[in-house]
Design a protein around this motif. Structure first.
Motif, mmCIF file in Angstrom:
data_model
loop_
_atom_site.group_PDB
_atom_site.id
_atom_site.type_symbol
_atom_site.label_atom_id
_atom_site.label_comp_id
_atom_site.label_asym_id
_atom_site.label_seq_id
_atom_site.Cartn_x
_atom_site.Cartn_y
_atom_site.Cartn_z
ATOM 1 N N ALA A 309 44.721 1.128 -33.542
ATOM 2 C CA ALA A 309 43.574 1.743 -32.754
ATOM 3 C C ALA A 309 43.802 3.085 -32.115
ATOM 4 O O ALA A 309 42.819 3.771 -32.170
ATOM 5 N N LYS A 310 44.945 3.526 -31.628
ATOM 6 C CA LYS A 310 45.272 4.912 -31.109
ATOM 7 C C LYS A 310 44.957 5.888 -32.306
ATOM 8 O O LYS A 310 44.554 7.168 -32.065
ATOM 9 N N LEU A 311 45.557 5.566 -33.372
ATOM 10 C CA LEU A 311 45.304 6.731 -34.678
ATOM 11 C C LEU A 311 43.917 6.829 -34.894
ATOM 12 O O LEU A 311 43.483 8.193 -35.001
ATOM 13 N N ARG A 312 43.063 5.655 -34.804
ATOM 14 C CA ARG A 312 41.605 5.949 -35.024
ATOM 15 C C ARG A 312 41.066 6.794 -34.232
ATOM 16 O O ARG A 312 40.083 7.453 -34.478
ATOM 17 N N GLU A 313 41.451 6.644 -32.834
ATOM 18 C CA GLU A 313 40.768 7.433 -31.911
ATOM 19 C C GLU A 313 40.948 9.080 -32.236
ATOM 20 O O GLU A 313 40.184 9.923 -31.761
ATOM 21 N N GLN A 314 41.958 9.075 -32.962
ATOM 22 C CA GLN A 314 42.413 10.685 -33.244
ATOM 23 C C GLN A 314 41.788 11.007 -34.642
ATOM 24 O O GLN A 314 42.104 11.912 -35.300
ATOM 25 N N GLY A 315 40.974 9.941 -35.332
ATOM 26 C CA GLY A 315 40.294 10.371 -36.572
ATOM 27 C C GLY A 315 41.123 9.919 -38.075
ATOM 28 O O GLY A 315 40.834 10.256 -38.925
ATOM 29 N N VAL A 316 42.162 9.031 -37.551
ATOM 30 C CA VAL A 316 43.091 8.576 -38.759
ATOM 31 C C VAL A 316 42.908 7.095 -38.992
ATOM 32 O O VAL A 316 43.122 6.264 -37.912
ATOM 33 N N ILE A 317 42.455 6.682 -40.080
ATOM 34 C CA ILE A 317 42.306 4.904 -40.182
ATOM 35 C C ILE A 317 43.352 4.624 -41.180
ATOM 36 O O ILE A 317 43.666 5.108 -42.241
#
Length: 350
Positions: A309-317
């Protein structure tokens, strides 16, 4: 639910594919696509096919592509089956070769489409646990069965089973079809196609979606004894006689012919994978040994769902699975060097 449904539909639990985000700026490391584009020769072949011939049906036997596959692997065209992506090939295999009185065997942590096919076709199955290191133990499959299927390398773990271990499984079940699903074999393994002439119960499936960068084209194949291939052809021609369109046939054939580009991009993915593994291990991640174009990793001090979830917030899925044994793992596709750096930078920020 509708009164118009056939009764079995309400009990189906469909496969859930990886997310295809609409935002173009995301670093997409969740569905194991190849970070490098298709062979330029494949693109040129498809562009040349964009002509008036599109008004005509394609070759129902896809002979151009069958010949290319047979030449590449040193087999006969009667040993090659083609379909609309390896998922369609697998569907025909489940339908035509794996419906028997004994249960089908496959790993408990494996491609999640397998139990979906079993539900669709009413096949009883036994999910065989991986060992404590998340490896397939061939001895666990030496029991009565109606067929065996497993990915090699396994998905989502990425772990590879050596050819001698594959042979051990084949020898223990000579009266059952053994399907080796090789979607990721080109990133570090040795194909079992070399064994098909010695084991008439062996069927090997592959896809052009991963190592040949043609996920958007939907081309899959199987190689095995002509008797097995004939069963699949009978299923195909009772379902869809034209599974591959004109662009797919010429593009896939050209991709097989362009060995230099194939070898180069596979090497690039393997080199990037080893770099990412080293970076993750330096940050305290446990990384399973991977022979695929993805990495399966967990961190002893961080919840995997929270990290995703935190990686997604940084644009990484990345991909997170909720299955109990692997709920603390992330599956991370190998990207370009820039995408891989964005992943490591994102983790550093966390």
């Amino acid at each position: 639910m509708s009164k118009f449904w056939s009764p079995f539909v309400k009990d189906l639990v469909p496969y859930v594919p990886g997310e295809q985000p609409k935002l173009t700026k995301m670093v997409k490391l969740n569905t194991n696509e190849n970070p490098y584009g298709p062979s330029p020769k494949a693109l040129a072949a498809m562009q040349a096919e964009l002509n008036d011939n599109l008004r005509l049906y394609p070759d129902p036997n896809s002979d151009l592509l069958k010949n290319a596959v047979a030449e590449y692997y040193g087999v006969q065209t009667s040993q090659v089956f083609l379909g609309n992506g390896s998922d369609e090939v697998l569907a025909h295999i489940f339908h035509g070769l794996l419906q028997h009185d004994q249960p089908l065997l496959f790993p408990d942590i494996s491609y999640s489409f397998y139990p979906v096919y079993c539900g669709l076709y009413g096949i009883e199955f036994d999910a065989v646990p991986l060992d404590a290191q998340f490896q397939i133990n061939p001895a666990d499959y030496a029991k009565p069965n109606g067929g065996i299927i497993f990915p090699n390398p396994n998905a989502p773990t990425g772990c590879l089973l050596a050819l001698d271990a594959v042979e051990q499984i084949l020898k223990a079940s000579p009266d059952s079809v053994v399907v080796v699903d090789e979607a990721y074999i080109d990133f570090g393994g040795e194909t079992a196609i070399s064994l098909v002439d010695r084991y008439p119960n062996l069927l090997v499936t592959q896809t052009l979606s991963k190592s040949r960068s043609l996920a958007g084209l939907r081309v899959g194949l199987a190689v095995g004894h002509p008797d097995l291939i004939e069963a699949l052809e009978r299923i195909k021609n009772s379902f869809n006689s034209y599974p591959l369109d004109r662009l797919a046939i010429v593009g896939a054939a050209a991709a097989f012919a362009d060995r230099e580009y194939f070898d180069k991009t596979c090497r690039q993915v393997i080199e990037s994978r080893e770099w990412v593994v080293a970076q993750l291990q330096a940050k305290g991640f446990e990384v399973l040994p991977s022979a695929a174009n993805f990495i399966f990793a967990r961190h002893p001090q961080h919840d995997a769902a929270g990290l995703a979830a935190k990686l997604r917030e940084q644009g990484v899925i990345v991909r997170h699975f909720k299955q109990e044994r692997i709920a603390q793992f992330l599956r991370i596709s190998v990207g370009t060097p820039e995408q891989n750096q964005a992943l490591i930078d994102g983790l550093s920020d966390l």
